[in-house]
Each structure stands twice: as C-alpha cells, then as structure tokens.
Design a protein around this motif. Structure first.
Motif, mmCIF file in Angstrom:
data_model
loop_
_atom_site.group_PDB
_atom_site.id
_atom_site.type_symbol
_atom_site.label_atom_id
_atom_site.label_comp_id
_atom_site.label_asym_id
_atom_site.label_seq_id
_atom_site.Cartn_x
_atom_site.Cartn_y
_atom_site.Cartn_z
ATOM 1 N N LEU A 25 0.833 -1.198 0.000
ATOM 2 C CA LEU A 25 0.000 0.000 0.000
ATOM 3 C C LEU A 25 0.868 1.248 0.000
ATOM 4 C CD1 LEU A 25 -2.885 -0.852 2.506
ATOM 5 C CD2 LEU A 25 -3.115 -0.433 0.044
ATOM 6 N N ASP A 26 0.429 2.227 -0.732
ATOM 7 C CA ASP A 26 1.088 3.525 -0.762
ATOM 8 C C ASP A 26 0.970 4.149 0.635
ATOM 9 O OD1 ASP A 26 1.806 6.183 -1.131
ATOM 10 O OD2 ASP A 26 0.648 6.427 -2.969
ATOM 11 N N PRO A 27 2.095 4.465 1.278
ATOM 12 C CA PRO A 27 2.017 5.072 2.618
ATOM 13 C C PRO A 27 1.229 6.375 2.649
ATOM 14 C CG PRO A 27 4.258 4.357 2.152
ATOM 15 C CD PRO A 27 3.488 4.244 0.866
ATOM 16 N N ALA A 28 1.133 7.062 1.504
ATOM 17 C CA ALA A 28 0.425 8.337 1.457
ATOM 18 C C ALA A 28 -1.042 8.188 1.083
ATOM 19 C CB ALA A 28 1.111 9.276 0.460
ATOM 20 N N ASP A 29 -1.458 6.966 0.718
ATOM 21 C CA ASP A 29 -2.831 6.784 0.246
ATOM 22 C C ASP A 29 -3.258 5.333 0.467
ATOM 23 O OD1 ASP A 29 -5.256 6.661 -1.009
ATOM 24 O OD2 ASP A 29 -4.537 7.357 -2.962
ATOM 25 N N PRO A 30 -4.067 5.056 1.494
ATOM 26 C CA PRO A 30 -4.481 3.674 1.773
ATOM 27 C C PRO A 30 -5.384 3.070 0.704
ATOM 28 C CG PRO A 30 -5.684 5.218 3.153
ATOM 29 C CD PRO A 30 -4.623 6.005 2.467
ATOM 30 N N VAL A 227 15.561 0.470 -10.588
ATOM 31 C CA VAL A 227 14.766 1.170 -9.578
ATOM 32 C C VAL A 227 15.474 2.442 -9.107
ATOM 33 C CG1 VAL A 227 15.687 -0.008 -7.537
ATOM 34 C CG2 VAL A 227 13.320 0.813 -7.526
ATOM 35 N N GLU A 228 16.799 2.474 -9.247
ATOM 36 C CA GLU A 228 17.555 3.668 -8.873
ATOM 37 C C GLU A 228 17.734 4.607 -10.058
ATOM 38 O OE1 GLU A 228 22.057 4.744 -7.415
ATOM 39 O OE2 GLU A 228 21.001 3.133 -6.392
ATOM 40 N N THR A 229 18.180 4.082 -11.190
ATOM 41 C CA THR A 229 18.449 4.947 -12.330
ATOM 42 C C THR A 229 17.172 5.546 -12.900
ATOM 43 O OG1 THR A 229 18.376 3.066 -13.877
ATOM 44 C CG2 THR A 229 20.509 3.629 -12.923
ATOM 45 N N TYR A 230 16.044 4.905 -12.658
ATOM 46 C CA TYR A 230 14.763 5.361 -13.171
ATOM 47 C C TYR A 230 13.946 6.064 -12.082
ATOM 48 C CZ TYR A 230 11.025 4.963 -16.711
ATOM 49 O OH TYR A 230 10.089 5.223 -17.667
ATOM 50 N N GLY A 231 14.624 6.504 -11.032
ATOM 51 C CA GLY A 231 13.944 7.079 -9.878
ATOM 52 C C GLY A 231 12.999 8.223 -10.195
ATOM 53 N N PRO A 232 13.417 9.268 -10.925
ATOM 54 C CA PRO A 232 12.503 10.383 -11.195
ATOM 55 C C PRO A 232 11.235 9.952 -11.927
ATOM 56 C CG PRO A 232 14.763 11.037 -11.645
ATOM 57 C CD PRO A 232 14.784 9.560 -11.408
ATOM 58 N N LEU A 238 4.300 6.966 -9.560
ATOM 59 C CA LEU A 238 3.737 6.410 -8.332
ATOM 60 C C LEU A 238 3.518 7.429 -7.227
ATOM 61 C CD1 LEU A 238 5.883 3.154 -8.025
ATOM 62 C CD2 LEU A 238 3.493 3.318 -8.751
ATOM 63 N N GLY A 239 4.262 8.529 -7.253
ATOM 64 C CA GLY A 239 4.256 9.474 -6.145
ATOM 65 C C GLY A 239 5.472 9.245 -5.270
ATOM 66 N N PRO A 240 5.941 10.280 -4.569
ATOM 67 C CA PRO A 240 7.184 10.158 -3.796
ATOM 68 C C PRO A 240 7.111 9.153 -2.645
ATOM 69 C CG PRO A 240 6.127 12.297 -3.428
ATOM 70 C CD PRO A 240 5.425 11.661 -4.577
ATOM 71 N N ALA A 241 5.988 9.090 -1.939
ATOM 72 C CA ALA A 241 5.901 8.168 -0.806
ATOM 73 C C ALA A 241 5.911 6.719 -1.270
ATOM 74 C CB ALA A 241 4.645 8.455 0.015
ATOM 75 N N ALA A 242 5.173 6.417 -2.317
ATOM 76 C CA ALA A 242 5.142 5.053 -2.837
ATOM 77 C C ALA A 242 6.506 4.664 -3.402
ATOM 78 C CB ALA A 242 4.066 4.918 -3.899
ATOM 79 N N TYR A 243 7.184 5.598 -4.063
ATOM 80 C CA TYR A 243 8.512 5.274 -4.582
ATOM 81 C C TYR A 243 9.495 5.005 -3.438
ATOM 82 C CZ TYR A 243 13.136 5.705 -6.588
ATOM 83 O OH TYR A 243 14.438 5.467 -6.939
ATOM 84 N N ALA A 244 9.444 5.819 -2.401
ATOM 85 C CA ALA A 244 10.341 5.600 -1.265
ATOM 86 C C ALA A 244 10.108 4.221 -0.650
ATOM 87 C CB ALA A 244 10.146 6.696 -0.219
ATOM 88 N N THR A 250 12.692 -2.936 -1.937
ATOM 89 C CA THR A 250 13.639 -3.523 -2.890
ATOM 90 C C THR A 250 14.987 -3.759 -2.225
ATOM 91 O OG1 THR A 250 12.527 -2.380 -4.703
ATOM 92 C CG2 THR A 250 14.727 -3.241 -5.147
ATOM 93 N N GLU A 251 15.450 -2.798 -1.438
ATOM 94 C CA GLU A 251 16.705 -2.975 -0.711
ATOM 95 C C GLU A 251 16.653 -4.189 0.207
ATOM 96 O OE1 GLU A 251 17.426 0.659 1.324
ATOM 97 O OE2 GLU A 251 17.610 1.833 -0.512
#
Length: 279
Positions: A25-30, A227-232, A238-244, A250-251
């Motif tokens: 789930l996206d932390p910014a949007d349940p 997942v890193e090189t395509y970050g922007p 997805l939005g910043p929270a979901a990407y984080a 992934t890590e």
C-alpha cells in the motif's frame, strides 16, 4: 533466444521466465495499492541509444525506438509537450519550421488499434512522422546532436526530460497499468502495476520489431539497478511516498538475496543498491 529477434540484431531472451513481484500500500494513500515487478526493477537495463541500440526498424539503428511517433495519453500530455515545443529553437530542432511552430507542424491523427469488422477505428493524435521517424528526432550530423530534440533541450536547460517529452517516451521501458479493484470486503483500491514494457507491450505488432531492448543483454549494462536509475520517472508514476517504500522494500529483498534475476542481466548481477548486492 526470443524467436522475435531478427537474425542480424543483438540477441534477446525469451519473454516468459520466473519473475518476483511485490505488492504494498502507498504510505500516502491507503486506497492506492502498488504491484511492482522486482525482477525488472532490479535489472541492469539502461538506454543504449547511440551506443549499441539496434533500433526497432532494420537498417535504422540511429532512429532507436522513434520510428512510429508518440501517441499522447491525454490533453495534459499534449498541452505540456506543446509548451515545450514553443521553447525549441532552430538550433535545438533540426525540423524547426523557422517560425513559431503550430500544432499541425508536429502532430497528426492516427488510429490506436485495428478496428473490428464493422466498427470505427479509435482516433488519437501522435507526433508527426517525417521520413520514417518522429519529427522531433534530430538525425546524425545535426549540430545539436542526434536524438530527441525535446530530450536534448531539457538537458541543456538543466531539467529532466520527463518534463518536456510525451508521456509514452519518458515512461518507456516501464509499463504502468492502473485499474480500480473491488475487494471481497467491499473496499476499493486503485491498483498500479509497474512492470517491463517488453515486446508484448506494443500489442501484436511488437513481435515484428527488428529489435527490442528490454530483453537484450546489450542493454543490461548499467552500474545500478533500474529502480535507482529510473527514480525520477517512478516518482512521477507512483508518487514520492510510494517510490520511497518501493526503494525500501527492494533494498530489503536484495539484502535477503530473494529477487529472481532478469535473464538478460549479467551473472552475477553487477548492480548495487545502497551497497547491497544479491548473493
């Protein structure tokens, strides 16, 4: 080898192989559920335009994947690109008309799919195709350099190319699909699926491409995972929270050595994510 691969182009792996997916789930949007293909996002893929790209049309490697123009996803996409086109100068763009470009200078109507018998074809706008490639593609020898004029202008201005190019151009080679899903408990979520835009992503015609990069070891040469090189781009999708959260998960999977590797990436996978490497 993928049977779609032409005999005179770099090899590609088959389209079907084990993949590892993650869902969260996206932390910014349940009400936003993300499904991500970790096999693709931890691969070593990178764009090799001008340095190994064989092109989607035989004999036209210098065109990359720009031969068929780009369909606009919606009005916002078209408006954003139109604003960017207004910033192009003749020095940026080989096919600049010399006066303020009008929309007819760089767009044309086309059909999205072949219609069923008795049905009308779905019409849409795309970038104009001139001499077999997108009107924004500068040819080799142009003073501004070969490649997309909108991409080069963004780099010259210190911006990311996703701000200037059509959506489909900067989203490739990631495919995002979204749908609202009703769950058994009557709750509803928007599911965003992030995966590889392989040959099938182009529809039936994808199998006719001269070459496609996502399944080719020639393009799996990055020092960091996608997942890193395509970050922007992933933040935009997805939005910043979901990407984080995607990065964090992934890590953790890479630390545990649990990601099913992409068969086109070298062995051992020569990529690191915050100093983490699969065993």
């Amino acid at each position: 080898m993928d049977p779609s691969t032409a005999a005179d182009s770099p090899p590609e792996v088959g389209l079907d192989f084990p993949r590892e997916w993650i869902e969260f789930l996206d932390p910014a949007d349940p009400e936003h559920l993300v499904r991500a293909d970790l096999t693709w996002l931890t691969s070593a893929w990178t764009c090799v335009f001008g340095r190994g790209c064989a092109g989607v049309v035989a004999g036209r490697a210098e065109d990359g994947c720009c031969n068929h123009g780009a369909f606009f996803t919606d009005t916002d996409d078209l408006t954003r690109v139109e604003e960017s086109v207004g910033e192009l100068t003749p020095a940026d763009w080989q096919r600049h008309p010399g006066t303020t470009p009008g929309r007819d200078d760089w767009t044309e109507p086309d059909t999205l799919t072949e219609p069923a018998p008795g049905e009308d074809a779905e019409q849409a706008l795309r970038t104009r195709v001139v001499d077999g490639a997108c009107v924004f593609l500068n040819r080799p020898g142009h003073p501004a350099g070969a490649g997309c004029a909108l991409h080069a202008m963004a780099l010259r201005q210190g911006r990311h190319p996703l701000e200037t190019k059509p959506d489909v151009c900067w989203q490739l080679p990631v495919r995002r699909e979204q749908e609202w899903v009703d769950r058994p408990d009557d709750s509803r979520v928007l599911v965003s699926t992030i995966g590889e835009f392989d040959r099938r992503g182009w529809g039936p015609g994808g199998h006719d491409l001269h070459w496609w990069c996502t399944g080719s070891p020639t393009a799996h040469v990055a020092a960091e995972p996608l997942v890193e090189t395509y970050g922007p781009e992933l933040v935009a999708l997805l939005g910043p929270a979901a990407y984080a959260e995607l990065r964090r998960l992934t890590e953790a999977r890479l630390d545990a050595g649990l990601v099913a590797p992409h068969p086109a990436s070298p062995r051992p996978v020569p990529v690191e994510l915050h100093r983490r490497r699969p065993d």
